[in-house]
Design an enzyme around this catalytic site. Structure first.
Site, short mmCIF file in Angstrom:
data_model
loop_
_atom_site.label_atom_id
_atom_site.label_comp_id
_atom_site.label_asym_id
_atom_site.label_seq_id
_atom_site.Cartn_x
_atom_site.Cartn_y
_atom_site.Cartn_z
N SER A 166 -35.85 22.27 1.29
CA SER A 166 -34.91 22.06 2.39
C SER A 166 -35.47 22.68 3.66
O SER A 166 -36.22 23.67 3.60
CB SER A 166 -33.57 22.73 2.06
N TYR A 179 -28.93 29.79 -1.34
CA TYR A 179 -29.53 28.44 -1.34
C TYR A 179 -30.87 28.46 -0.61
O TYR A 179 -31.88 27.96 -1.10
CB TYR A 179 -28.54 27.49 -0.67
N1 LIG Z 1 -27.92 16.63 2.00
C1 LIG Z 1 -28.60 17.44 2.77
O1 LIG Z 1 -28.29 17.63 3.96
C2 LIG Z 1 -29.81 18.16 2.24
C3 LIG Z 1 -30.61 18.88 3.14
C4 LIG Z 1 -31.72 19.53 2.64
C5 LIG Z 1 -32.04 19.48 1.29
N2 LIG Z 1 -31.23 18.77 0.46
C6 LIG Z 1 -31.61 18.74 -0.96
O2 LIG Z 1 -31.64 17.41 -1.42
C7 LIG Z 1 -31.41 17.39 -2.82
C8 LIG Z 1 -30.35 16.37 -3.16
O3 LIG Z 1 -29.14 16.74 -2.52
P1 LIG Z 1 -28.02 15.68 -2.09
O4 LIG Z 1 -27.61 16.07 -0.72
O5 LIG Z 1 -28.50 14.33 -2.36
O6 LIG Z 1 -26.85 16.14 -3.05
P2 LIG Z 1 -25.91 15.40 -4.11
O7 LIG Z 1 -24.78 16.31 -4.32
O8 LIG Z 1 -25.65 14.00 -3.72
O9 LIG Z 1 -26.83 15.38 -5.41
C9 LIG Z 1 -27.14 16.52 -6.12
C10 LIG Z 1 -27.03 16.16 -7.59
O10 LIG Z 1 -27.58 17.24 -8.34
C11 LIG Z 1 -27.04 17.17 -9.62
N3 LIG Z 1 -26.86 18.51 -10.17
C12 LIG Z 1 -26.34 19.59 -9.55
N4 LIG Z 1 -26.30 20.63 -10.41
C13 LIG Z 1 -26.83 20.19 -11.58
C14 LIG Z 1 -27.03 20.76 -12.87
N5 LIG Z 1 -26.69 22.04 -13.12
N6 LIG Z 1 -27.55 19.99 -13.85
C15 LIG Z 1 -27.87 18.70 -13.61
N7 LIG Z 1 -27.72 18.10 -12.42
C16 LIG Z 1 -27.18 18.84 -11.43
C17 LIG Z 1 -25.68 16.49 -9.55
O11 LIG Z 1 -25.63 15.46 -10.49
C18 LIG Z 1 -25.60 16.02 -8.11
O12 LIG Z 1 -25.12 14.72 -8.02
C19 LIG Z 1 -31.04 18.82 -3.20
O13 LIG Z 1 -32.18 19.48 -3.71
C20 LIG Z 1 -30.62 19.42 -1.88
O14 LIG Z 1 -30.80 20.83 -1.85
C21 LIG Z 1 -30.13 18.11 0.88
#
Ligand SMILES: NC(=O)c1ccc[n+]([C@@H]2O[C@H](COP(=O)([O-])OP(=O)(O)OC[C@H]3O[C@@H](n4cnc5c(N)ncnc54)[C@H](O)[C@@H]3O)[C@@H](O)[C@H]2O)c1
Length: 273
Positions: A166, A179
């Protein structure tokens, strides 16, 4: 300001419109495992991988079954193959089962995408409980190691691992201390793994997204933080598809000379590293 509806395959055009992602067979015949592939960025990765010719197994929390079925449908609609495995990856035995299932369904693993994560905003270190700190690390970094350890037993020269970190690891977001720290650990894991695996021909890279409008955001971020979501130099949040393209690049031979690196699809925030 909230973002537009998340798009898995539409990419912004220069004139402010959208165009559909153009695939070029970059991952033909490849087999991918994508954690958190049910929704958000992970879903967009699974869909673009399918468009590029790769089959995927997506792992996700059992509560997210409906999202996972939607993702599978979206992939199958486009002629791709998607296998589902619901499991809490905080348990290492579940990580092993995901890898075993992927091997049994797909016969090999060419691409491991560690993408699942948990976050919860807190105001300062006093509000951040010890239990939350542990949960964040149990979700965001330990499974990345377990998945890599088990998947690497089957991976060979030309295969890749891509970890989702991130922008927060670089800017040090104070209201996401746990985080942010776990995401910093992912960058270091990626670099160390790169140096371990480079002689085996297996490349390990990271993607460090900026703000992207996904289910993670309204469910885990306070209103003031959601309101700051357009505060990138580009004046808008990203689409999941705009992050997924980095995962396509790092999975394909287009990135053949890259390992141990981080890509920064973050709306123009300048970071070091
Ligand atoms: N959305 C943002 O703004 C953003 C910014 C920077 C980084 N990220 C990173 O992108 C990645 C995806 O995030 P997103 O925004 O698409 O989120 P999201 O909530 O859509 O997806 C995350 C998924 O992770 C899975 N998950 C969480 N805990 C789990 C566990 N214990 N076991 C199995 N699966 C698990 C869930 O099924 C969930 O749907 C993450 O690593 C997040 O840190 C997101």
């Amino acid at each position: 300001m909230k973002g537009p509806d998340p798009s898995d395959t539409q990419l912004p055009t220069e004139d402010g419109g959208y165009q559909t992602y153009k695939a070029a067979g970059k991952l033909t015949g490849k087999k991918a495992v994508i954690t958190g592939g049910d929704s958000g960025i992970g879903r967009a990765i699974a869909i673009l991988y399918a468009l590029e010719g790769a089959d995927s197994l997506i792992a996700y929390l059992p509560d997210e079954e409906e999202d996972a079925q939607d993702t599978k449908n979206e992939i199958e609609k486009r002629g791709g193959k998607c296998y589902l495995y619901a499991a809490d990856l905080r348990k290492r035995e579940n990580c092993r089962e995901v890898v075993d299932e992927a091997m049994s369904k797909m016969g090999t693993i060419n691409i491991l995408v560690n993408n699942a994560a948990y976050q919860n905003m807190t105001n300062g270190i006093n509000e951040l409980t010890e239990d939350q700190w542990i949960k964040t690390f149990d979700t965001n970094i330990h499974p990345y190691f377990f998945m890599a350890k088990y998947a690497l037993q089957h991976m060979k020269s030309g295969d890749v691992i891509i970890n989702c970190a991130s922008v927060n690891a670089y800017i040090g977001r104070p209201d996401l201390l746990d985080y942010t720290s776990s995401k910093g650990a992912i960058i270091a894991l990626t670099r160390g793994l790169c140096n371990q695996q480079i002689t085996n021909g297996i490349r390990c890279n990271a993607v460090c997204p900026g703000p992207v409008w996904t289910p993670l955001i309204p469910s885990t971020m306070k209103t003031y933080a959601q309101d700051q979501f357009s505060g990138t130099p580009m004046g808008r949040p990203g689409q999941p598809s705009e992050i997924a393209t980095s995962f396509v690049f790092l999975a394909s031979q287009d990135s053949s000379f890259m390992s141990g690196q981080s890509l920064h699809p973050n709306g123009g925030v300048i970071v070091n590293g």
